[in-house]
Design an enzyme around this catalytic site. Structure first.
Site, PDB file in Angstrom:
ATOM      1  N   LEU A 156      -8.000 -24.699  66.275  1.00  0.00           N
ATOM      2  CA  LEU A 156      -7.245 -24.733  67.531  1.00  0.00           C
ATOM      3  C   LEU A 156      -6.986 -23.314  68.018  1.00  0.00           C
ATOM      4  CD1 LEU A 156      -4.683 -27.629  66.891  1.00  0.00           C
ATOM      5  CD2 LEU A 156      -6.756 -27.683  68.297  1.00  0.00           C
ATOM      6  N   THR A 200     -29.901 -29.124  58.346  1.00  0.00           N
ATOM      7  CA  THR A 200     -29.312 -30.136  59.229  1.00  0.00           C
ATOM      8  C   THR A 200     -30.439 -30.798  60.015  1.00  0.00           C
ATOM      9  OG1 THR A 200     -27.314 -28.813  59.383  1.00  0.00           O
ATOM     10  CG2 THR A 200     -27.632 -30.494  61.081  1.00  0.00           C
ATOM     11  N   VAL A 208     -27.617 -20.555  54.038  1.00  0.00           N
ATOM     12  CA  VAL A 208     -27.346 -21.721  53.197  1.00  0.00           C
ATOM     13  C   VAL A 208     -28.121 -21.607  51.878  1.00  0.00           C
ATOM     14  CG1 VAL A 208     -27.651 -24.228  53.005  1.00  0.00           C
ATOM     15  CG2 VAL A 208     -26.804 -23.238  55.133  1.00  0.00           C
ATOM     16  N   GLY A 210     -19.590 -19.958  68.743  1.00  0.00           N
ATOM     17  CA  GLY A 210     -20.978 -19.504  68.724  1.00  0.00           C
ATOM     18  C   GLY A 210     -21.543 -19.709  67.333  1.00  0.00           C
ATOM     19  N   CYS A 255     -24.798 -22.744  64.202  1.00  0.00           N
ATOM     20  CA  CYS A 255     -24.595 -24.154  63.840  1.00  0.00           C
ATOM     21  C   CYS A 255     -23.908 -24.974  64.926  1.00  0.00           C
ATOM     22  CB  CYS A 255     -23.795 -24.238  62.550  1.00  0.00           C
ATOM     23  SG  CYS A 255     -24.576 -23.337  61.215  1.00  0.00           S
ATOM     24  N   ARG A 305     -26.155 -14.567  66.154  1.00  0.00           N
ATOM     25  CA  ARG A 305     -26.831 -15.678  66.841  1.00  0.00           C
ATOM     26  C   ARG A 305     -25.820 -16.450  67.705  1.00  0.00           C
ATOM     27  NH1 ARG A 305     -29.801 -18.526  61.932  1.00  0.00           N
ATOM     28  NH2 ARG A 305     -28.044 -17.582  60.832  1.00  0.00           N
TER      29      ARG A 305
HETATM   30  C1  UGA Z   1     -19.824 -24.207  60.910  1.00  0.00           C
HETATM   31  C2  UGA Z   1     -18.943 -25.245  60.186  1.00  0.00           C
HETATM   32  O1  UGA Z   1     -17.582 -24.822  60.211  1.00  0.00           O
HETATM   33  C3  UGA Z   1     -19.376 -25.425  58.725  1.00  0.00           C
HETATM   34  O2  UGA Z   1     -18.629 -26.451  58.104  1.00  0.00           O
HETATM   35  C4  UGA Z   1     -20.862 -25.795  58.695  1.00  0.00           C
HETATM   36  O3  UGA Z   1     -21.348 -25.915  57.372  1.00  0.00           O
HETATM   37  C5  UGA Z   1     -21.661 -24.730  59.421  1.00  0.00           C
HETATM   38  O4  UGA Z   1     -21.181 -24.592  60.782  1.00  0.00           O
HETATM   39  C6  UGA Z   1     -23.104 -25.174  59.418  1.00  0.00           C
HETATM   40  O5  UGA Z   1     -23.415 -26.198  60.040  1.00  0.00           O
HETATM   41  O6  UGA Z   1     -23.908 -24.567  58.690  1.00  0.00           O
HETATM   42  P1  UGA Z   1     -19.913 -21.533  60.945  1.00  0.00           P
HETATM   43  O7  UGA Z   1     -21.025 -21.670  61.928  1.00  0.00           O
HETATM   44  O8  UGA Z   1     -20.067 -20.582  59.826  1.00  0.00           O
HETATM   45  O9  UGA Z   1     -19.589 -22.966  60.259  1.00  0.00           O
HETATM   46  O10 UGA Z   1     -18.636 -21.097  61.790  1.00  0.00           O
HETATM   47  P2  UGA Z   1     -17.149 -21.609  62.039  1.00  0.00           P
HETATM   48  O11 UGA Z   1     -16.229 -20.893  61.141  1.00  0.00           O
HETATM   49  O12 UGA Z   1     -17.051 -23.068  62.089  1.00  0.00           O
HETATM   50  O13 UGA Z   1     -16.918 -21.017  63.520  1.00  0.00           O
HETATM   51  C7  UGA Z   1     -17.805 -21.374  64.575  1.00  0.00           C
HETATM   52  C8  UGA Z   1     -17.410 -20.700  65.863  1.00  0.00           C
HETATM   53  O14 UGA Z   1     -16.203 -21.263  66.375  1.00  0.00           O
HETATM   54  C9  UGA Z   1     -17.136 -19.201  65.762  1.00  0.00           C
HETATM   55  O15 UGA Z   1     -17.690 -18.551  66.882  1.00  0.00           O
HETATM   56  C10 UGA Z   1     -15.633 -19.097  65.764  1.00  0.00           C
HETATM   57  O16 UGA Z   1     -15.157 -17.869  66.260  1.00  0.00           O
HETATM   58  C11 UGA Z   1     -15.276 -20.244  66.709  1.00  0.00           C
HETATM   59  N1  UGA Z   1     -13.919 -20.785  66.491  1.00  0.00           N
HETATM   60  C12 UGA Z   1     -13.566 -21.325  65.294  1.00  0.00           C
HETATM   61  C13 UGA Z   1     -12.994 -20.773  67.552  1.00  0.00           C
HETATM   62  O17 UGA Z   1     -13.316 -20.300  68.664  1.00  0.00           O
HETATM   63  N2  UGA Z   1     -11.752 -21.306  67.353  1.00  0.00           N
HETATM   64  C14 UGA Z   1     -11.379 -21.841  66.167  1.00  0.00           C
HETATM   65  O18 UGA Z   1     -10.220 -22.326  66.067  1.00  0.00           O
HETATM   66  C15 UGA Z   1     -12.303 -21.864  65.114  1.00  0.00           C
END
Ligand code: UGA
Length: 442
Positions: free
Chosen positions: A246, A121, A11, A253, A256, A323
Site C-alpha cells: 500500500l 512463470t 530465480v 515496475g 514480474c 527492467r
Molecule cells: C514480485 C513479487 O512480489 C514476488 O512475490 C514474485 O515472486 C516476483 O514478483 C516474481 O514474479 O518473480 P519483485 O518483482 O521482486 O517481486 O518486486 P516487488 O517487491 O513485488 O515490487 C514490485 C514493484 O512494485 C516495485 O517497483 C516496487 O517499488 C513497487 N511497489 C511495491 C510499490 O509501488 N508499492 C508497494 O507498496 C510495493
C-alpha cells in the site's frame, strides 16, 4: 538430492545457491557463455543481498557448479528446475520460447524417473502441455512449482517462504518436491498444474492491484485534503486488507508484476473474458509515471532548460535491475521534454546507462544534486534517507523535492528549507513559484 537448475537469472541462481546451502548437489545450467564464465569465476551477475556469499560457499564446498551442457546434467539429476525467462511477447502474452528450448532438449532423454519442475512463470495450461510432450519419452514427471521470491530479498524469501505450491498430476513429482521444500516449514499446497499456474499469476496481479488501488486513493487524497499516511494506516489495520503493498508513488515496475498482469489480461482475452480490472491496474500504473512528470513540469514552470536530479534508477531498492523501472521511464521522459538530468543510484547506474546511454549518472549523490531545479526521489533506497540534506540544500539551485516513493522524509526536508511533494499530500514547505501554479496543486 542431485538437482539441475536451468537458467542463472534471479530465480535460477538464487534457487541453485539456496538448494546447495540446504545440502543438495546442484548443477546450474547457463547457456550464455559470458555469464557462465563470470559466475564460474566467482562473480554474481546482479546485485542480490546475501547471494554472492552463498555462491562462494556452494562452489567451495563442491555442492554447486555451473555448466552450459543441459542434457548431460539433466540425465543424471533427480529434479530439474526450469527457471528460464518468460518475457512479454508482442501482445503482452508470455513468450515461451526459452521454456520450449529447454523442453526440446529434455525430450531427448528417455526412460528415467526424473522430475521436471517449472519455476518459470508460464500461462495456464503450459505444464500439462509439457507433461504430455515429455510423456512420450517417459523421461520426466512434470510439475508446476511457482516461485514467490522478491528481488532484493530473494535469499531471505527462499529460506522463509509463505507457502510452497506444487501443481502436478504425478504422485512421484508431488512426493519428491514436497520432500525437497518441507524443511523450509511453509504450508505445502498440493494441487493440479492449472491451479498452481493460476496461483502465481493471481498473486502478482493482486499485488499490482493493491498498488494501483492505493495510487488512485493517493491521487484523490491530494485533492480532498485527506492524509494518505493515516488513510493507509487505517486500511492496513484491518486484517482483511493488511498493511502490505500500500505504498503509493510512481507505481510498480520490474520484470514480474507488469509482465504478469499483461500476460493474465491476454490470457483472459484469449478465453473471451474481458480483463476489466487488470487493464485498469495497468492504466493506473502507466498514468502514475505520466502524472509524475507532468507534476514536475508544472512545478518548475516547464522542463526545457531545467536541470533535475534523479535519485534512484532501479525498479525498487535492493536490486540493480532496471527492467520496466518507473524511475528510468521517468528519467527518459524528462530528457525527452528537454530537461537535463543528473542521476544517481547506489548500484544500478551501469545497468541504467546500458538502457539509456544519454543519461548522465554520477557516482556521488551530492554531485548529482548540484545546481538542480528539483531533486526527484524515484527509488526507495534507505541510503537516501541518510543523506545530509542540509548539504544538498546548499548545492541545489531551487529547494524542491518531489518524492515519488513516499519515503517519509517530508518533515525533515521541510525543516531544511525544501518545498516537498510526496504522494497523497499537498505541497509542503515554502514554494518558490507563482500563487496560480501553487493553487493548481493544492
Ligand atoms: C514480485 C513479487 O512480489 C514476488 O512475490 C514474485 O515472486 C516476483 O514478483 C516474481 O514474479 O518473480 P519483485 O518483482 O521482486 O517481486 O518486486 P516487488 O517487491 O513485488 O515490487 C514490485 C514493484 O512494485 C516495485 O517497483 C516496487 O517499488 C513497487 N511497489 C511495491 C510499490 O509501488 N508499492 C508497494 O507498496 C510495493
Amino acid at each position: 538430492m542431485e538437482i539441475c537448475v536451468v537458467g542463472a537469472g534471479y530465480v535460477g541462481l538464487t534457487l541453485a545457491a539456496c538448494l546447495a546451502k540446504l545440502g543438495h548437489r546442484v548443477v546450474c545450467v547457463e547457456k550464455e557463455p559470458g555469464r557462465l564464465e563470470a559466475i564460474r569465476s566467482g562473480l554474481c551477475p546482479f546485485h542480490e543481498p546475501g547471494l554472492p556469499g552463498l555462491l562462494r560457499e556452494g562452489m567451495h564446498g563442491g555442492r554447486l557448479s555451473f555448466t552450459g551442457e543441459l542434457v548431460e546434467v539433466a540425465a543424471s539429476s533427480e529434479v530439474v528446475f526450469c527457471a528460464v525467462g518468460t518475457p512479454s511477447g508482442r501482445n503482452g502474452e508470455a513468450d515461451l520460447s526459452a521454456v520450449e528450448e529447454v523442453v526440446d532438449a529434455l525430450s531427448r532423454l528417455r526412460d528415467g524417473n526424473r522430475i521436471l519442475a517449472l519455476k518459470s512463470t508460464v500461462p495456464v495450461g503450459t505444464t500439462d502441455r509439457v507433461a504430455r510432450r515429455l510423456a512420450r519419452t517417459r523421461g520426466f514427471h512434470v510439475a508446476c512449482n511457482p516461485e514467490f521470491l522478491r528481488e532484493g530479498s530473494a535469499v531471505e524469501d527462499f529460506f522463509h517462504p509463505h507457502r510452497t505450491v506444487i501443481g502436478t498430476r504425478s504422485p512421484l513429482a508431488a512426493q519428491r518436491l514436497r520432500a525437497l521444500f518441507e524443511p523450509l516449514g511453509a504450508p505445502v499446497l498440493l494441487t493440479d498444474p492449472p491451479t498452481a499456474e493460476m496461483v502465481k499469476y493471481a498473486a502478482n496481479a493482486f499485488l499490482a492491484t493493491k498498488i494501483s488501488f492505493i495510487n488512485e486513493i493517493a491521487n484523490l487524497c491530494e485533492h480532498v485534503g485527506a492524509d494518505l499516511r493515516t488513510v493507509t494506516e487505517g486500511l492496513g489495520l484491518d486484517p482483511r486488507i493488511g498493511p502490505h503493498y500500500l505504498q503509493a508513488g510512481i507505481g510498480f515496475g520490474g520484470s514480474c508484476l507488469p509482465k504478469d498482469v499483461r500476460a493474465l489480461a491476454e490470457l483472459a482475452r484469449e478465453y473471451l473474458v474481458e480483463p476489466v480490472l487488470l487493464e485498469a491496474v495497468l492504466q493506473v500504473n502507466e498514468a502514475q509515471r505520466r502524472r509524475f512528470v507532468d507534476r514536475v513540469e508544472v512545478l518548475l514552470g516547464g522542463l526545457a532548460g531545467k536541470t533535475v536530479a534523479v535519485l534512484g534508477l532501479s525498479f525498487k531498492a535492493g536490486t540493480d535491475d532496471v527492467r520496466e523501472s518507473p524511475a528510468l521511464a521517468i528519467a527518459e521522459r524528462l530528457l525527452a521534454r528537454g530537461a537535463s538530468v543528473r542521476a544517481h543510484d547506489p548500484v544500478a547506474a551501469q545497468a541504467a546507462r546500458q538502457r539509456l546511454p544519454a543519461l548522465p549518472c554520477f557516482a556521488d549523490p551530492y554531485e548529482a544534486t548540484r545546481d538542480t531545479d528539483a531533486v526527484l526521489l524515484l527509488t526507495d533506497w534507505p541510503e537516501y534517507r541518510d543523506l545530509n540534506w542540509h548539504e544538498i540544500r546548499r548545492r541545489v539551485r531551487r529547494p524542491i523535492v518531489v518524492d515519488g516513493r513516499g519515503t517519509g522524509l517530508a518533515q525533515r526536508l521541510v525543516r531544511e528549507g525544501f518545498a516537498v511533494f510526496e504522494p497523497g499530500s499537498p505541497l509542503r514547505g515554502r514554494y518558490p513559484i507563482s500563487a496560480e501554479e501553487t493553487e493548481w496543486f493544492i
